[in-house]
Design an enzyme around this catalytic site. Structure first.
Site, PDB file in Angstrom:
ATOM      1  N   HIS A 272     -13.725  31.407 -33.296  1.00 26.67           N
ATOM      2  CA  HIS A 272     -13.376  29.988 -33.231  1.00 26.67           C
ATOM      3  C   HIS A 272     -12.569  29.641 -31.990  1.00 26.67           C
ATOM      4  O   HIS A 272     -12.600  28.499 -31.524  1.00 26.67           O
ATOM      5  CB  HIS A 272     -12.591  29.575 -34.478  1.00 26.67           C
ATOM      6  CG  HIS A 272     -13.440  29.370 -35.692  1.00 26.67           C
ATOM      7  ND1 HIS A 272     -13.825  30.418 -36.522  1.00 26.67           N
ATOM      8  CD2 HIS A 272     -14.006  28.263 -36.231  1.00 26.67           C
ATOM      9  CE1 HIS A 272     -14.568  29.942 -37.510  1.00 26.67           C
ATOM     10  NE2 HIS A 272     -14.697  28.650 -37.357  1.00 26.67           N
ATOM     11  N   GLY A 273     -11.824  30.592 -31.461  1.00 22.09           N
ATOM     12  CA  GLY A 273     -11.016  30.316 -30.288  1.00 22.09           C
ATOM     13  C   GLY A 273     -10.266  31.548 -29.825  1.00 22.09           C
ATOM     14  O   GLY A 273      -9.952  32.431 -30.632  1.00 22.09           O
TER      15      GLY A 273
END
Length: 358
Positions: A272-273
């Site tokens: 996601h990041g």
């Protein structure tokens, strides 16, 4: 363009089968993940290793690469890997270059999903001269609903509640912080599911039906059920291409039951990041999944069924909701320190109950 051309060419090698096809598959997966790693994670891992070594008194200066992350590369990478694996498993044929290019770069899905597989979408691409009926009414409804969710409701929650709570958690009381966490849970659902509605409606205008991605996730009574309802295309990708292969290759029962869910969800969080907050988000869900799995195995060993009484069901829903909200605290925070400030602040400022004589 490079990803499309490379995976189209690699698929021909994978389709040959045998040991050669397996080697080409491994090469393709490593190439896709390597490209994602350079663009998305090089700076994160470099700074993390440098900081860790500095605490040990070692000063290193690795080469600094300032690269711009291509939009949608995370989703493009997962779709490309799914293509190679499905060709290897015989689920999808080797497709023409134009079909692969259109599918991998399909604009409604390339930036934020749903994560499609060739077996789900490629056969829907119109052929030359083909006339197709467009579900215009359904498409318009999906786009309008998505715009209301994302642009109106999610934006309002962000500007009025969550932005202030997560930016300056130290100045808010416990009740305000708790309200902010609940509001963020609603905001991220409205934002993400609203985008998905817009993407599905836009694709439907082109005659392509995308898979559902959300199914009332906060109605879940467990974290396992939550991931069967939240970002469902990502959940199925993680299950089919990461969780099942890792579990099948593990001979230790404890590793399959506990370590594999934790590792898979930590990687999902990192996907996601590129930040430790996303790793923490994944670990919260991974540990919860592992605990649920161990509890289920214990009930089966004792020949006990899960309680269906109303109080037990309500308690299960509340526990699942608050584990999810704990994950959102890390997901929405700028760093682990800010998440810690918010979590500690949840105990601050609650009214004291009056003493009741016994």
């Amino acid at each position: 363009a490079a990803v499309v051309l490379a995976n189209w060419a690699l698929a021909h090698g994978v389709a040959r089968g045998g040991a050669w096809g397996h080697r080409v598959l491994v090469l393709g997966v490593l190439a896709d993940l390597g490209l994602l790693g350079v663009f998305k994670y090089y700076g994160f891992f470099t700074s993390s290793v440098t900081s860790a070594l500095r605490r040990l008194g070692l000063v290193v200066t690795p080469p600094l690469l300032e690269v711009v992350l291509p939009i949608g590369l995370s989703f493009l990478t997962f779709s490309a890997i799914a293509y190679l694996v499905e060709v290897r498993r015989g689920i999808s044929p080797v497709a023409p270059l134009l079909d692969v290019a259109v599918w991998l770069s399909f604009f409604p899905t390339v930036t934020a999903g749903p994560i499609t597989r060739p077996s789900e979408l490629m056969h829907q691409l119109p052929q030359p001269g083909q006339v197709r009926r467009i579900e215009g009414g359904e498409a318009t409804w999906l786009i309008a609903r998505g715009l209301v969710k994302k642009v109106v409701l999610a934006s309002w929650l962000s500007s009025t509640i969550t932005e202030s709570v997560f930016t300056t958690p130290a100045v808010h009381s416990g009740p305000e912080l708790l309200l902010g966490v609940y509001a963020y849970a609603a905001q991220i659902y409205l934002d993400f599911s609203g985008y998905t509605d817009i993407a599905r409606g836009s694709a439907l205008l082109l005659g392509v039906r995308l898979p559902e991605n959300f199914d009332a996730p906060y109605a879940a009574a467990s974290i396992h059920e939550f991931w069967n309802r939240w970002h469902m295309t990502l959940s199925r990708w993680l299950r089919d291409f990461l969780f099942v292969p890792l579990a099948q290759r593990s001979h230790a029962h404890w590793w399959r039951s506990f370590a594999v869910p934790v590792v898979v969800m930590a990687l999902a969080g990192l996907w996601h990041g590129a930040a430790w907050t996303f790793v923490a988000f994944g670990l919260v869900h991974g540990v919860a999944l592992a605990v649920e799995r161990l509890m289920t195995e214990r009930r089966r060993a004792a020949h006990r069924a899960r309680s269906t009484a109303l109080p037990a069901r309500v308690l299960a829903h509340l526990v699942a909701l608050h584990v999810v909200c704990l994950g959102w605290v890390f997901f929405a925070s700028s760093d682990l320190g800010q998440a810690g400030v918010l979590l500690r602040g949840l105990a601050r400022g609650w009214p004291h109950l009056p003493d009741v004589p016994l």
